[in-house]
Write a protein that holds these residues in place. Structure first.
Motif, PDB file in Angstrom:
ATOM      1  N   CYS D  41       0.797  -1.256  -0.147  1.00  0.00           N
ATOM      2  CA  CYS D  41      -0.014  -0.048   0.039  1.00  0.00           C
ATOM      3  C   CYS D  41       0.859   1.217  -0.071  1.00  0.00           C
ATOM      4  O   CYS D  41       0.408   2.373  -0.255  1.00  0.00           O
ATOM      5  N   GLY D  42       2.097   1.048   0.146  1.00  0.00           N
ATOM      6  CA  GLY D  42       3.125   2.446   0.105  1.00  0.00           C
ATOM      7  C   GLY D  42       3.398   2.890   1.699  1.00  0.00           C
ATOM      8  O   GLY D  42       3.968   3.779   1.707  1.00  0.00           O
ATOM      9  N   LYS D  43       2.984   1.840   2.527  1.00  0.00           N
ATOM     10  CA  LYS D  43       3.280   2.542   3.932  1.00  0.00           C
ATOM     11  C   LYS D  43       4.822   2.316   4.265  1.00  0.00           C
ATOM     12  O   LYS D  43       5.339   3.480   5.039  1.00  0.00           O
ATOM     13  N   SER D  44       5.418   1.201   3.980  1.00  0.00           N
ATOM     14  CA  SER D  44       6.965   1.325   3.980  1.00  0.00           C
ATOM     15  C   SER D  44       7.697   2.136   3.307  1.00  0.00           C
ATOM     16  O   SER D  44       8.699   3.022   3.915  1.00  0.00           O
ATOM     17  N   THR D  45       7.207   2.447   2.240  1.00  0.00           N
ATOM     18  CA  THR D  45       7.614   3.638   1.258  1.00  0.00           C
ATOM     19  C   THR D  45       7.942   5.127   1.894  1.00  0.00           C
ATOM     20  O   THR D  45       8.763   5.501   1.832  1.00  0.00           O
ATOM     21  N   ALA D  46       6.488   5.222   2.463  1.00  0.00           N
ATOM     22  CA  ALA D  46       6.322   6.553   2.911  1.00  0.00           C
ATOM     23  C   ALA D  46       7.460   6.588   4.416  1.00  0.00           C
ATOM     24  O   ALA D  46       8.190   7.582   4.501  1.00  0.00           O
ATOM     25  N   LEU D  47       7.648   5.646   5.028  1.00  0.00           N
ATOM     26  CA  LEU D  47       8.442   5.521   6.230  1.00  0.00           C
ATOM     27  C   LEU D  47      10.049   5.727   5.731  1.00  0.00           C
ATOM     28  O   LEU D  47      10.788   6.582   6.250  1.00  0.00           O
TER      29      LEU D  47
END
Lengths: 314, 421, 326, 387
Positions: D41-47
């Motif tokens: 979903c992109g959560k790790s990318t955001a982090l």
């Protein structure tokens, strides 16, 4: 999750263990229960293995035994495994070179120097390149990989003439250390390939932890990843060393002075137009083989990991 | 970047400098001039050579000789390689066949100016011809050689053969008698060079050098007859291992397994180390047999070695000094006495120190059987695999080709060779 | 980039900014890769191009088509001859050698080595994969040829093959068999060099395939056994398919290495008798270095390259099918 | 300590659709913010963008008042805990924890003290001289936390730090991390795919899906007022049950929903807040015209077993599929008409949470009473909540 990290956590952990040498020996290989195998089968297995072992070891044993024989005894036309009158004369002849014709120590020095320099240069060029290919996505990466895949297969014979002419024009022909340039370069693609396999086995999170902890990209490479892949580096170093130590064709084509030869070409000096000095040849062969052998026994386990990308354990 | 990295790089760089300077640091300094010399003698033959070299160094304290052994088999292409690169030895002991080739390729120093007329006239004409190219002198003859028939006196007489075979039919008859019970009449070295006595004695040859370019005659009737005779007589010789033919043949003769051998003076001292010749007088030396029909023609291939000087030498005067010392009367006599090889100077044969050298005397008596080699620029490669001489000979001997076909193929190879393509 | 807090969308980046930003994040990768790219360009690709150029000339080390020796002030006299070298090779015009045979011998060399390496290696790996006594000892002994330098192996086998006092013929004699003319008979000579190279290559195959076998999870065999598969069926349905990636990779390495082998042929038979144990690689050396025909030698080099390109194309397809490295 | 702000941030890989689209998010100072969503979903990318491990394709990222788009990770003063711990295998526990401080040329004495303190906090003092491979998973996890802790960073990033632990340790460590947050008062950004972790730990939760923030709010807010079908299905375990229904406005100002079709058809009369929404009386409610198709969400706990069969417009009936006894309650899977299964839902099918003493067996036809004031309405085409 980002798309670039498909491996699962457990994979990364196993791989990390593998790199740090932590991984225990593979679980017991699958073996049918003893009872299901007949004694006959077991005897047959051992028989095949014993015979094969003998065949595989015999040529070396033959060299060992012959090196302690006099030339007259070597040329005996009856089978005689052990020397009837063991002599160290062949070794004395090789090591002291009483006739000043076969400078074994010069050859060994050249071989060692060439191999060592090849190793240093090869590793120091291959190491960062393999790291970049393992860790970064950048424009041209696929091109570099493809070019390595292709050059990895270039036979020496392909570059023989152009390198010969290039070295002639540069006045490098005949200098053993000029070979370093050729050896280090031609083994680069394979070194990179092997080294990349070792780097790939180190979880990328370690790089990232390093970055977060305060290292720059070089610091990560030099202080985190390099220490972790020392077995891999050692194997690549060994590979480069062995390549240079064993190379025959270019050395035969490029070297002329007796004192500038490397061991493979030097040893060929015992094969004359009109015969072979088997006594010295076998003794020298053995002297050349023993150090390599010791190194090899240590390196072979890691070598396989490097060659097959960790898909196979040694 | 951190300190440790720079230290590592610095160490690496200094290591490289050390390593590379190790090979580039020689030469250039004043003091004694160093002459690099490549010799191609075998271990036993080389003993006297190294003695002579140290004598030369004593007499000429300003000249050092860096003498290196280079195996005869690879000396040709190693010199060619080194010559193109400027690392060739100042002086090389070269086969007479290579002399013209190297001269034609401009690898060699023209030494005409150094050699006085009187000195020149002391050399035997045939060897000197090999050192001459387009009227200029490119080398000093060291030894001359040809093939003779060695025989085991005891074995022959016990088989009822009283004299060495003079003709091929004698040879054939002797072989038939001698080949029994695991013993062989003769042993053959199994290479093109040693097939020449057969080719020449039946009226054949390699090249007709009267034409330009030289015409191959290896496929004329005489040559083919010689080849066929050779194959016929191989029934009385041990099986040939082409890779080790030479040593195996010599060994067979040395140990008494074979009673006769065609080989050169250079092998004389080595043969005497064999078990069959613990009594040296047991070794007989005779001319290569002749074909009755063709008669007593020159039939034994002339060979020999010359001292040649590299065109790129930095010290031609010193190099010549060394060459002339090595081919002086005294040196030639010393070599002849030690190795029983044939000197190339008239004066050497007349030297008092040669008086007791019966071996050389008996060889010298056979000099008329020596057949000169074609003096052509490609002379050095006649026996190389490139011409197909050995390969086709092997095909013929192993029954893959008949003699005429093999000879025609060799002739084609010769044609290509002299055409330079 | 300027701060644009407040606006809905930042302005599109220019090409230069994009480039600068790209380099800022990738400079290290490029710094790492530059030395190797330069080294391979200068010492592999440049010579390759030079080699291709030479293959269209009649350059040689001897007159009249001399490459020129600056050192001796000898001018170069060789000429561009177009495809002549290739015509000569393919038309098989050289009376001293049959190029077709050398081609066939090259294939023969690769085929027998690869097949024997693989079959013997697999056989030994299967035996060693069993839980038997002295496994470690056998494994250690098996490695011996691998650790032997190629040239030493070549000398050793040349010694064993000696027609007169070589061990093999002496043994045959002892067994009342006819000795073999190892260097005189084409087939025997080819067999001799193949035997040496097979000997050298068995350990690598055995050890890597053994590794491949050991990395097959036990559970799969147990499941197969529960499913009622017998030994052969387990081998067919579990071992072989799971060993395939390893097998494909090591076979490729093996073929490349075998193709490049020079020392063994050169030192044992010298390519003889009459070039019947030569491969393209060993023959090219004779042409280029011993005979100093640089143009023709380079043409052989180009042909070798073409053979490899074909091989690489076929194999990379196989590799992709196996999801292998690269 | 600092806040973190995403402004119109995009992340693209090549020409593909962006992994993160127009991310606007303000993480307040001292806050414990959880980024939650399914994998990809992109959560790790955001982090990892906050950490500087991932380039930002477009937009700005602020840490404090500073734009950090082009600031190297080492200069951002953040600490991060990785999913697989990423401990340096060649260093001891002490060295692992001290490494970042040493790189910043912290005096050795201070390094020792800080490591000591962090080790005590986490109870790993006995292991300081060991190498990571000699530790258990839980111990490694603490070392990883400790390594981040000694840094005293502006922002503390945690990337699925519990996913490699077994269930029991996970619960323990969960509490421990919450305590750490309270003790340090640092901004925590925590990524997980597990909504239970998110609910239990976060001050606020940002639910991400397909690179877009679906909803940002406190755990309770998310639970009570999911802004769309995705959040509604994602938050809560077991998931909310969904039904495709038609809205029926009665003349008397009341409204009911029609679940299922034909013989299966059942009706529920709306009450309370739900009725307000459905009749357009609640502020912000969308189109509530008669006959409008809707998706209705019912939390499993809003069902109660109703022995008598309905007729009051508050009951729905179906056949029991599976019953799971949990001791304090039982989860009953019921085949109900018109059931709708959104993608993100954890459980497929309708679930009711019933008291432990209710006697229900598979195959029974049961009537369930629905608290019709607590229904959630979603637009079937936009999936957005009707409020």
């Amino acid at each position: 999750m980002s798309q670039s990290r498909p491996e699962s956590a457990t994979d990364a952990k196993t791989l990390a263990k593998q790199v740090t040498g932590e991984l225990a020996l593979p679980e017991q290989p699958y073996a049918p229960k003893r009872s299901t195998r007949s004694i006959v089968g077991s005897v047959a297995t051992h028989a095949v293995l014993i015979i094969t072992s003998i065949v595989l070891v015999f040529p070396i044993l033959w060299i060992v035994f012959s090196s302690f024989k006099s030339n007259a005894e070597i040329q005996n036309t009856t089978i005689e495994l052990f020397p009837s009158q063991p002599t160290l004369q062949n070794y004395v002849n090789i090591l002291t070179d009483p006739t000043h014709q076969y400078p074994f120590w010069s050859w060994a020095g050249n071989s060692f120097g060439v191999a060592f320099a090849t190793m240093i240069i090869g590793v120091s060029i291959a190491l960062p390149a393999a790291y970049a290919l393992s860790r970064f996505e950048f424009l041209g990466k696929q091109g570099v990989l493809l070019s390595f895949l292709i050059t990895q297969m270039f036979p020496g014979a392909l570059l023989l003439v152009p390198l010969y002419r290039l070295f002639t024009d540069l006045g490098l022909l005949g200098h053993p250390y000029a070979l370093v340039i050729a050896y280090a370069t031609t083994s680069l693609p394979f070194s990179v390939y092997m080294m990349k396999n070792f780097f790939d086995a180190v979880p990328k999170e370690l790089d990232q932890a390093g970055l977060v902890d305060g290292l720059g990209p070089f610091g990560v490479f030099w202080r985190i990843i390099t220490p972790l892949t020392i077995p891999g580096i050692a194997v690549v170093a060994f590979f480069n060393f062995m390549n240079a130590w064993n190379e025959f064709m270019l050395a035969r084509a490029f070297l002329t002075d007796n004192t500038s030869l490397t061991l493979p070409v030097g040893l060929q000096s015992f094969v004359f137009a009109f015969g072979v000095d088997w006594g010295r040849l076998t003794a020298a062969s053995l002297l050349v083989t023993i150090p390599v052998f010791i190194l090899f026994v240590w390196a072979q386990r890691y070598l396989i990991t490097g060659l097959t990308g960790g898909s196979v354990k040694g | 970047m951190n300190k440790r990295f720079f230290i590592a790089i610095g160490a690496l760089a200094s290591l490289l400098v050390m390593v590379l300077s190790g090979c580039g640091g020689s030469g250039g300094s004043s003091g004694p001039v160093t002459i690099k010399y490549w010799y191609t003698e075998g271990a036993q033959e080389a003993v006297v050579i190294t003695q002579l070299i140290s004598k030369f160094e004593q007499q000429n304290p300003n000249i050092k000789v860096d003498a290196q052994l280079v195996d005869f088999a690879s000396a040709h292409d190693k010199f060619a390689t080194a010559a193109q690169n400027g690392t060739a030895p100042d002086v090389l002991r070269a086969d007479v066949g290579w002399n013209t080739e190297f001269a034609a390729n401009k690898y060699l120093y023209d030494i005409t100016k150094y050699v006085s007329a009187s000195d020149k006239s002391d050399y035997l004409q045939a060897p000197l011809a090999y050192a001459t190219y387009q009227g200029k002198l490119y080398g000093l003859p060291q030894v001359t050689d040809f093939l003779v028939l060695y025989y085991n006196k005891k074995v022959l007489s016990s088989a009822g053969i009283t004299a060495a075979p003079k003709t091929w039919s004698d040879f054939d008859a002797a072989n038939k008698k001698l080949t029994t019970g695991g013993k062989f009449g003769w042993a053959w070295e199994g290479s093109s060079y040693f097939s020449q006595p057969f080719i020449f004695s039946f009226g054949g040859g390699l090249f007709d050098t009267s034409t330009n370019p030289p015409t191959p005659i290896i496929n004329n009737a005489g040559s083919v007859a010689g080849l066929n005779f050779l194959k016929q007589e191989l029934a009385y010789a041990p099986k040939i291992d082409f890779q080790n033919g030479y040593t195996n043949a010599v060994k067979a003769f040395q140990t008494g397994q074979a009673a006769m051998l065609m080989n050169g003076p250079w092998e004389y001292t080595n043969i005497l180390t064999g078990s069959a010749f613990s009594d040296p007088t047991n070794l007989g030396v005779a001319a290569v047999p002749m074909d009755q029909a063709t008669g007593d023609v020159a039939r034994s291939p002339a060979g020999g070695q010359n001292y040649i000087m590299y065109a790129g030498t930095k010290h031609p005067d010193e190099a010549y000094k060394f060459m002339s010392f090595m081919s002086s009367e005294a040196s030639q006599v010393a070599i002849a006495n030690a190795n029983k090889t044939l000197p190339t100077r008239q004066s050497a044969y007349n030297d008092s120190a040669m008086a007791s050298n019966t071996a050389v005397k008996s060889f010298a008596a056979l000099l008329p059987t020596q057949k000169a080699r074609p003096v052509i620029p490609q002379g050095g490669q006649i026996y190389a695999t490139v011409t197909g001489f050995d390969p086709n000979l092997q095909k013929f001997l192993t029954g893959q080709e008949d003699a005429q076909t093999a000879a025609n193929n060799i002739a084609d190879g010769f044609k290509k060779l002299v055409a330079g393509s | 980039m300027a701060t644009v807090t407040g606006t809905m969308m930042p302005p599109p980046m220019t090409r230069v900014t994009r480039m600068r930003r790209y380099l800022r994040s990738k400079w290290f990768a490029y710094a790492c890769i530059t030395p190797i790219v330069v080294a391979t360009a200068v010492l592999i690709y440049y010579p390759l191009i030079v080699g291709i150029y030479y293959s269209f000339t009649n350059a040689s080390g001897t007159n009249p088509n001399n490459v020129g020796i600056p050192f001796l002030n000898i001018p170069s006299t060789f000429k561009f001859v177009g495809l002549k070298n290739f015509f000569d090779i393919f038309a098989n015009t050289d009376p001293t050698v049959d190029v077709r045979l050398i081609f066939l011998q090259t294939l023969e060399w690769i085929f027998f080595n690869a097949v024997l390496h693989f079959s013997i290696g697999l056989g030994l790996a299967l035996l060693l994969n069993r839980k038997i006594r002295f496994r470690g000892v056998y494994r250690a002994l098996l490695i011996v040829p691998w650790a032997t330098p190629q040239f030493v192996a070549a000398f050793g086998w040349r010694f064993l093959f000696n027609g007169d006092y070589g061990f093999i013929n002496l043994l045959l004699e002892r067994l009342h068999l006819a000795p073999i003319d190892w260097t005189g008979q084409p087939s025997a000579a080819m067999a001799a060099v193949i035997i040496c190279n097979v000997w050298l290559g068995i350990p690598f195959m055995t050890i890597t395939l053994l590794g491949g076998l050991q990395s097959i999870p036990n559970e799969l065999y147990e499941v197969a056994e529960l499913d009622g598969a017998n030994g052969w069926q387990r081998f067919q349905n579990v071992t072989l398919p799971l060993l395939r990636p390893t097998a494909v990779l090591v076979t490729m390495l093996d073929v490349i290495w075998t193709f490049n082998v020079f020392a063994i042929i050169f030192l044992i038979t010298g390519g003889g008798p009459y070039h019947r144990s030569d491969t393209f690689v060993s023959y090219a050396f004779q042409v280029a270095i011993i005979n100093q025909k640089y143009g023709l030698g380079a043409a052989y080099g180009v042909i070798i390259l073409l053979i490899l390109v074909v091989f690489v194309m076929i194999y990379s397809r196989l590799l992709r099918a196996n999801e292998q490295v690269y | 300590m600092a806040d973190v702000r995403f402004q119109h941030v995009y992340k693209r890989y090549g020409e593909n659709a962006p992994v993160i689209t127009d991310l606007n998010l303000e993480i307040e100072d001292h806050e414990f913010l959880v980024l939650v969503g399914p994998s990809g979903c992109g959560k790790s990318t955001a982090l990892r963008m906050i950490a500087g491990l991932e380039d930002i394709s477009e937009g700005e990222l602020f840490i404090g008042e500073r734009i950090v788009n082009d600031v190297a990770p080492k200069d951002r003063d953040i600490a991060m805990v990785f999913q697989n711990y990423a401990l340096y295998p060649h260093m001891t526990v002490f060295d692992n924890m001290a490494f970042a401080l040493k790189l910043r040329h912290t005096p050795a004495e201070e390094v020792g003290q800080r490591v000591e303190r962090a080790a005590q906090m986490l109870g790993i003092t006995p292991y300081l001289k060991r190498k990571p491979r000699e530790l258990s998973g839980g111990q490694r996890q603490r070392v990883a936390l400790g390594r981040a802790l000694v840094r005293d960073p502006q922002v503390f990033l945690l990337d699925e730090p519990l996913s490699n632990l077994d269930a029991k340790l996970r619960v323990q460590t969960r509490a421990e991390i919450s305590r750490l947050h309270q003790a340090t008062g640092t901004t925590f950004v925590y990524v997980t795919h597990d909504q239970v972790e998110a609910m239990t730990m976060g001050d606020r939760i940002a639910v991400l899906n397909a690179g877009l923030i679906q909803q940002l709010g406190t755990p309770q807010d998310l639970y009570d007022n999911p802004s769309n079908l995705f959040v509604a299905g994602f938050i809560g375990s077991p998931s909310m049950d969904f039904f495709e229904v038609k809205l029926h406005r009665k003349g008397d100002g009341h409204a009911e929903i029609i679940i299922g079709q034909g013989d299966e058809q059942q009706r529920l009369t709306l009450t309370g807040h739900a009725a307000d929404v459905a009749t357009g009386q609640a502020p912000g409610a969308g189109d509530t015209s008669d006959g409008r198709p809707l998706i209705v969400g019912i939390r499993p706990e809003d069902f109660t077993l109703n022995g008598a069969s309905g007729g009051d417009g508050q009951t729905i009936s179906g056949v029991v599929d599976v019953v799971e006894h949990l001791g304090n309650e039982q989860l009953v899977y019921v085949r109900l008409p018109g059931a709708y299964v959104p993608e993100a839902a954890e459980t497929k099918g309708s679930t009711a949470r019933l008291g432990p003493s209710e006697k229900v067996s598979p195959g029974d036809r049961i009537s369930l009473h629905v608290d019709t004031s607590r229904l959630h309405f979603f637009d079937p085409s936009t999936t957005k909540s009707l409020v």
